[in-house]
Design a protein around this motif. Structure first.
Motif, PDB file in Angstrom:
ATOM      1  N   VAL A   1      15.411 -13.451  75.499  1.00 49.39           N
ATOM      2  CA  VAL A   1      14.771 -12.490  74.947  1.00 49.39           C
ATOM      3  C   VAL A   1      14.463 -10.861  75.604  1.00 49.39           C
TER       4      VAL A   1
ATOM      5  N   GLY B   1      14.316 -19.090  76.521  1.00 48.31           N
ATOM      6  CA  GLY B   1      13.658 -17.579  76.177  1.00 48.31           C
ATOM      7  C   GLY B   1      13.889 -16.513  77.346  1.00 48.31           C
ATOM      8  N   VAL B   2      13.868 -17.314  78.705  1.00 52.13           N
ATOM      9  CA  VAL B   2      14.049 -16.045  79.796  1.00 52.13           C
ATOM     10  C   VAL B   2      15.562 -15.719  79.728  1.00 52.13           C
TER      11      VAL B   2
ATOM     12  N   TYR C   1      12.705 -21.888  73.423  1.00 46.55           N
ATOM     13  CA  TYR C   1      12.173 -20.636  73.641  1.00 46.55           C
ATOM     14  C   TYR C   1      11.817 -21.241  74.753  1.00 46.55           C
TER      15      TYR C   1
END
Lengths: 692, 713
Positions: free
Chosen positions: A371, A367-368, A363
């Motif tokens: 997500v 994550g960027v 994450y």
């Protein structure tokens, strides 16, 4: 000879058709003085009101404000042969916006196809949502109509007088197909979209006034241009199944449902085992695979699910699923799976296709990329807390249209393959409603936020299927949670198509009749299945499940007696009362006998075709009798499953199929209290009919 | 004493309806206007009358002059949300039946024994009263469910259907983020605020006409949670209003809800509240250095995405910037390994920035140059990716009713993975202890003040974490928030009486336990900070200014409202602006994918040297006149007559002297002005920018003047 026929036409209908075809041919269109469009069948009619032709919602490009365009009543209306077009151009001087739309109705026989085109010219605003023309269905007082709509496997409101408002959002768990119908067993109206892009859309069916049901259809847009798919409103004769067949006929023109291996079709269902829980508690190390196999064999399950194999256990540290050394490590996992396969079991391993734990390195670093971001640029947070005394585990939802997330899912599929798994379970993917969960990240593959869980999800699952079969053509089975028809070409089996067999408004016939070959598991979060559940699943052509999630479940399965103390601090325990009351060994024996029965009649019940009650006439049926038919895989014979779901014995009713004659009947072995000519409480039987 | 009993609605209501003369004209607000005197219940304050007539209609009206009326009906004066603990079914009862009304002296009793549901009734013991207290109408009462089977979840009381000002010009004063003012009712629309929290800074609001006002406030010594609603109806040009209390228990005692119809301006309402506040609460001893302090320079050393902007050894550069601005308090934000807004509650000095030893030396060096230093912690959130959350989260975070945590996040860069926080509960003893430990850690570094972010910001969330100290969900962010700040302040003052405590969020409930507040109201046309500042003039408040530039406009705004000044250095372009005087462009922030850059106009309004210089001179002027600006009493514009387009004037009392700041808000044009104060005479006039005396006729664009008046004896 076909067992049923498409759209049988009455004399009345032929007259109606003659009238309309004459009218259209002469350029006369069914438009009244208010410019409303109206078509009728007998005493029922559908009206599109000129003042409810469209709703356009705009928003600013930063999603901070939104408003409806004031469309006014007076459109420019043009008609040509069989077609009416409503057009308007609207200027909003204050906001410096110019909006134009055209709504086209193609009127053929008893069918109207409506399509909408909208464009906005503005530097600051885009189209957020468009509502299609609203068909109002007028039905006669003296006919009892029901509403059938595809939430889950289907729902039915038995009398339109009882209908307040229902809705379904396609494609997702609560909008599994893009159509609905109102039907009184003799005729009905079909409302649906034949959208080969399977774009998100929200249907809302509500009672406008006595005798009138309106169906509203909204589509998210997020662009300065919008071209809707065709919305089809069609009168038909016959039961709701005609509408289902109409949709399926269209579906087959654009999509091909994945073909599953015979062993999967014949499998009674899933035995789900959480090896390690979210709080770190070990339920089965890999070395105890023999125990799991023994329990599977005892109950008749041959598909073993190994959940919670990673260091974080089940529902922690996703997307990290590397086998936990505490459970024995990777080598032990491979050996366990190998041993299960040698003993004719199939093994399915778990990954979550949607969420990742925000405390993981994955994450932090990816994550960027992976997500989903909401309108405010924030992640969609989901929390799972399985014990009262642990910190809630926080997850962020990933975007299926993220290149990184797709890469990660393929990597995880390969990891499972390397462990020797036969099947990959990808949790939660099919459930999500793209009308609500939309991704505003700019760097993913979707062009519009609503495409993340529509086109993006399809791409993810297609790529996954291709990747898996590319690894090994036998590695081809995918299971996911939730169901919707956009997933059928890629996913073999769907878990949680129903969350209880006791759901009162459930009408699983709707999806099952439309897509009889689709394999769906009825969720059961208990470590035991009772006879009622197993009977239900046989009759409706669904798959079974048991879950071992906690130490208490293991204790129960291994012969122990459990109480509430065994589930202390568990936030969502199984039905403890049931576990305390049920005769475990007897229930397991009975369920296994039912599985054996299905296996024995596999050409009907696994490889045959679910025909619901079509063509089957039951004389004076008891209210507790459920009758469902299955056509044989290779010949014309029909097996009729009869289930007495009540608590009193009932006589098996007389059942007739025109053009068929009763050949023989069967009942599962080993079910107590079976009497000739009768069905004991909660028992099933099968009547086999041959064609004349 | 007369003891009158009556049941409404019932057959008497029917009789009265059939045989009474014409029903009251609702416009008049008098429930029995036009009818002969009958059995009514009546209370009077010096300005207004409250009357309940035979039909169960409640009316409040000004007794002599004035147009304010309040109308409601007894049957809908309260509503209750109850839940059956066994079945989980919840019911909202908005229309009450079988109410017994009686009066004893200045107290009217409204008693109810049952709540009527669709399918039956629930025994309840409810007594609501309306009485006179503090020369206002006081609504209070008690209710309890008849059995443990029923949980009362919410009570709304009083529900006043129509508050009308007639055709008079109407102004609404609303305590959102320190205060807002709406001069047109339609523009106000429908609003709510929850007290205590940043969006409900005070537990009262007022609506005024040119001559009168109506005040609705709760005088609750417990400072409990409550939600105010006010809805304007264009149709009948009036407001509906009510107050909702969370209960979550079998019983509840309603704190006094005061309805005061008063003569005069909104200051009367503020003073009315303040008088009550002073009976129950006391301001803390605020360290003298903090009272005299001009403001805060907030420097984020390391950002959430790891961008390192300052090392601890750079503190000398920060002192240089402080000298240019004349601000003597350095805020060290983002000092931990996670930078600002990541890995909370880990604030241990980051080795990359120089580690603990370097930080201590830097703080000492700044102090030797006459600066004070404050360090950051967050008092309400923890990063869910930390060990602290994993291992202590369950004992520290607030949980919703479904047992999921309350989440929050701050996504500062669009190319960085969002950091996710869980909101902590002040009802957690471990969390309160953690705050104390962090205050000790900061003190050990040698700082002068401790910043605890967001404590005043949070609304009174309901916390259903059953492992913590609180018994009722609404106590966590009320009772225990005060306890947390009280324990913290006490601990800090025991360490050192001059160790200052600052938090974010303007709300009066925390004033007894903090030294200074960081206000988070942005400046907009409805901003009216006077509401809080006038109510609590001795409170120290920093005005939000999330830009490195202390623009001329912001300095003037701060000065006239008595705010301490603030700059934020958050991103690399901010640093360049402060260090090198390079004015950033939108592209500078865009390249760094910054989601919330500062407002560029604040840096473009003037050359950086001029901006620094103007701030320096104004602050110098304020410091010189500390008796007004640091120790004076802010009186807003009360008693001050100010004439002149775009010009506003507000005053600061110091003994017999009144200092009045006059600000020409027009950015381009000079303006003529005339300021007088009743009972005072002008003695001096200054131009603060030039530190000289000046005339009292004209004022340059976006400039201030300072006039000193003396009381005429």
């Amino acid at each position: 000879m076909y067992f049923y026929r498409l759209f049988r036409l009455s004399v009345f209908t032929l007259c109606t058709l003659l009238f309309y075809s004459t009218a259209y041919g002469s350029g006369l269109l069914p438009v009244n003085v208010n410019n409303d469009i109206e078509i009728a069948l007998g005493k029922s009619k559908v009206v599109f009101r000129a003042d409810d032709i469209i709703k356009i919602k705009l928003c600013d490009k930063y999603y901070k404000s939104e408003f409806f365009v004031q469309t006014g009543r007076k459109s420019d209306i043009r008609s040509s042969s069989g077609q009416i077009v409503y057009k308007q151009e609207i200027k909003d001087e204050t906001r410096n916006i110019s909006v134009s739309f055209a709504v086209t109705f193609e009127i053929q026989e008893r069918e109207i196809k409506a399509a909408t085109q909208v464009s906005v010219d503005s530097e600051d605003y885009i189209i957020k949502e468009v509502s299609m023309p609203v068909p109002e269905f007028y039905y006669p007082d003296d006919a009892l109509y029901s509403c059938y709509y595809p939430s889950g496997m289907g729902k039915r409101v038995d009398n339109l007088e009882n209908l307040g408002k229902v809705s379904f959002n396609y494609p997702g768990d609560h909008g599994t197909m893009q159509w609905c119908t109102m039907n009184n067993a003799e005729n009905g109206v079909y409302i649906g979209t034949h959208d080969e892009l399977q774009q998100p859309k929200a249907f809302e069916i509500y009672r406008k006034k006595k005798g009138v049901i309106a169906t509203e259809l909204k589509m998210p847009v997020h662009s300065d241009r919008f071209q809707s798919p065709a919305m089809i409103v069609r009168f038909y004769e016959g039961s709701w199944r005609e509408a289902a067949r109409f949709y399926r006929t269209w579906y087959d023109t654009g999509f091909r449902i994945v073909d599953s291996p015979a062993w999967l079709k014949e499998s009674p269902g899933l035995m789900l085992n959480i090896l390690k829980q979210q709080n770190g508690e070990v339920i089965y190390p890999f070395s105890e695979i023999d125990t799991i196999m023994h329990l599977g064999e005892k109950m008749g399950f041959n598909l073993l699910g190994l959940w919670g194999r990673g260091v974080g256990g089940h529902d922690r540290f996703y997307p990290n699923y590397m086998p936990d050394p505490l459970l024995g490590g990777a080598q032990a996992a491979r050996e366990a799976i190998g041993r299960a396969k040698e003993n004719d079991f199939k093994v399915v391993t778990y990954i979550n296709g949607k969420i990742i734990d925000v405390s993981t390195d994955y994450y932090s670093y990816y994550g960027v990329e992976a997500v989903m971001l909401d309108q405010r640029g924030k992640p969609y947070i989901e929390v799972w807390k399985k014990y009262e005394n642990i910190s809630p585990v926080v997850f962020a939802a990933c975007c299926p249209a993220s290149g990184e997330w797709q890469r990660k899912i393929l990597e995880l599929a390969k990891d499972s393959y390397m462990l020797g798994a036969d099947v990959l379970y990808v949790d939660q993917v099919s459930q999500v409603d793209p009308n609500v969960v939309q991704c505003y990240a700019k760097h993913h593959r979707h062009k519009r936020p609503c495409e993340a869980y529509s086109g993006g999800r399809v791409e993810l699952m297609r790529n996954l299927r291709n990747y898996m079969t590319g690894l090994d053509e036998k590695y081809q089975v995918i299971i996911t949670e939730g169901i919707n028809d956009s997933m059928l070409p890629y996913v073999n089996m769907f878990q949680g198509v129903l969350y209880s067999v006791h759901e009162p408004t459930a009408f699983p016939e709707l999806f099952k009749f439309t897509f009889p070959e689709v394999l769906g598991i009825v969720s059961n979060s208990n470590p035991v299945l009772d006879r009622y559940e197993a009977n239900y699943n046989v009759v409706y052509g669904l798959k079974n499940e048991i879950m071992t999630r906690y130490r208490g479940d293991r204790k129960f399965l291994l012969g122990g007696a459990v109480t509430g103390q065994d589930y202390r601090n568990v936030t969502g325990p199984p039905d403890i009362n049931k576990l305390m009351q049920i005769e475990r060994d007897q229930a397991q024996r009975e369920v296994k006998a039912i599985f054996e029965f299905v296996r024995k009649h596999t050409q009907y019940l696994n490889h045959g075709r679910f025909i619901d009650e079509e063509g089957i006439f039951v004389k004076r049926p008891d209210k507790n009798i459920v009758v469902k038919g299955y056509k044989h895989n290779t010949d014309n014979s029909v097996a009729v499953m009869v289930w007495n779901k009540g608590s009193e014995r009932v006589k098996i009713p007389e059942i007739v199929i025109n053009g068929y004659q009763l050949k023989t009947s069967y009942k599962p072995d080993g079910i107590p209290g079976v009497e000739e000519g009768y069905l004991s409480p909660n028992t099933i039987g099968m009547l086999v009919f041959d064609s004349n | 004493m007369a003891h009158i009993r009556k049941i409404v609605p019932g057959f008497l209501v029917l009789i009265s309806t059939l045989f009474s003369p014409a029903v009251a004209n609702s416009d008049s607000g008098r429930p029995d206007a036009g009818r002969p005197a009958g059995k009514v219940y009546e209370l009077k304050t010096s300005e207004a009358t409250l009357r309940i007539n035979e039909k169960g209609e409640l009316g409040v009206f000004t007794t002599r002059s004035g147009t304010i009326t309040v109308n409601s009906e007894i049957k809908s004066l309260w509503s209750v949300v109850i839940k059956n603990r066994n079945t989980g079914s919840a019911h909202t009862i908005i229309e009450q039946k079988n109410i017994e009304i009686s009066q004893e002296g200045n107290r009217i009793f409204l008693k109810q024994k049952f709540l009527d549901l669709k399918n039956g009734r629930i025994p309840i013991d409810a007594t609501f009263t309306v009485s006179i207290a503090e020369d206002a109408f006081c609504f209070t009462g008690e209710l309890s469910a008849g059995s443990d089977e029923w949980q009362i979840r919410e009570l709304s009381y009083p529900i006043l259907a129509r508050v009308s000002t007639g055709k008079e010009k109407t102004t609404i004063y609303w305590p959102h983020r320190g205060g807002e003012r709406f001069e047109a009712s339609p523009a106000f629309g429908n609003r709510t605020f929850e007290y205590p929290g940043m969006n409900g800074s005070l537990p009262w609001y007022t609506i005024t006409t040119p001559t009168h006002g109506v005040y609705l406030g709760v005088h609750d010594p417990e400072r409990g949670a409550k939600k105010f609603s006010l809805q304007y109806s264009q149709e009948n040009n009036s407001f509906g209003t009510n107050i909702t209390f969370p209960v979550y228990s079998t019983g509840f005692k309603v704190p006094p809800v005061m309805l005061d119809v008063y003569k005069g301006e909104w200051y009367t309402a503020a003073s009315f509240y303040r008088q009550w506040f002073d009976k129950h609460f006391k301001f803390p001893e605020i360290p003298e250095w903090l009272r005299l302090n001009s403001g805060l320079m907030l420097f984020i050393f390391k950002q959430q995405n790891g961008d390192l902007m300052w090392k601890y050894s750079d503190i000398d550069k920060l002192c240089d910037i402080g000298d240019k601005l004349n601000i003597k308090l350095i805020g060290i934000w983002g000092r931990g390994p996670g930078g600002h807004d990541a890995l909370y509650p880990n604030y241990m000095p980051d080795a990359v920035m120089g580690g603990t030893s370097e930080m201590k030396k830097a703080i000492k060096r700044a102090q030797e140059r006459g600066f004070k230093v404050i360090v950051y912690t967050n008092g309400t959130i923890i990063d869910t990716s930390t060990d602290y959350y994993r291992f202590n989260g369950i004992e520290t975070v607030a949980l919703q009713e479904d047992k999921k945590p309350l989440m929050d996040n701050y996504v500062k860069n669009s190319n960085t993975t969002p950091v996710n926080f869980a909101i902590t509960s002040p009802a957690s003893p471990l969390w309160r202890q953690t705050m104390i430990r962090l205050a000790q850690d900061a003190y050990d570094l040698g700082v002068d003040a401790f910043y605890v972010d967001q404590v005043g910001v949070r609304e009174p969330y309901l916390d259903f974490n059953s492992l913590l100290d609180h018994k009722l969900p609404q106590e966590a962010f009320t009772k225990y928030r005060y306890q947390m700040m009280d324990e913290l302040n006490t601990y800090m003052k025991n360490l050192n009486p001059s160790y200052g405590l600052m938090t974010e969020g303007t709300v009066d409930a925390i004033l007894p336990t903090v030294d200074i507040i960081h206000n988070v109201a942005s400046v907009n046309p409805n901003s009216f900070p006077d509401m809080f500042r006038y109510s609590f003039p001795e409170s120290l408040v920093l005005q939000l200014n999330s830009t490195p530039a202390l623009s001329r406009t912001m300095v003037n705004f701060d000065m006239i409202n008595g705010f301490r000044h603030l700059i934020h250095s958050r991103y690399s372009p901010d640093v360049k602006y402060l260090e090198k005087g390079i004015i950033p462009t939108a592209a500078d922030y865009g390249e760094l994918h910054i989601n919330y850059p500062p407002q560029l106009w604040t840096m473009n309004q003037a050359a950086p040297e001029e901006t620094f210089s103007y701030a320096h001179r104004i602050i110098e002027f304020e410091n010189k006149h500390e008796r007004f600006f640091r120790k004076g009493k802010f009186i807003s514009s009360e008693g001050i007559s100010c004439k002149g387009d775009d010009v506003e004037a507000k005053g600061f009392l110091s003994g017999d002297q009144l200092g009045v700041v006059v600000w020409n808000k027009n950015l381009q044009a000079e303006r003529a002005f005339d300021v007088t104060v009743q009972g005072y005479r002008l003695t001096e006039a200054y131009q603060p920018e030039k530190q000289t005396r000046d005339d009292t006729k004209k004022i340059a664009a976006n400039s201030v003047k300072f006039l000193v008046f003396e009381k005429v004896k």
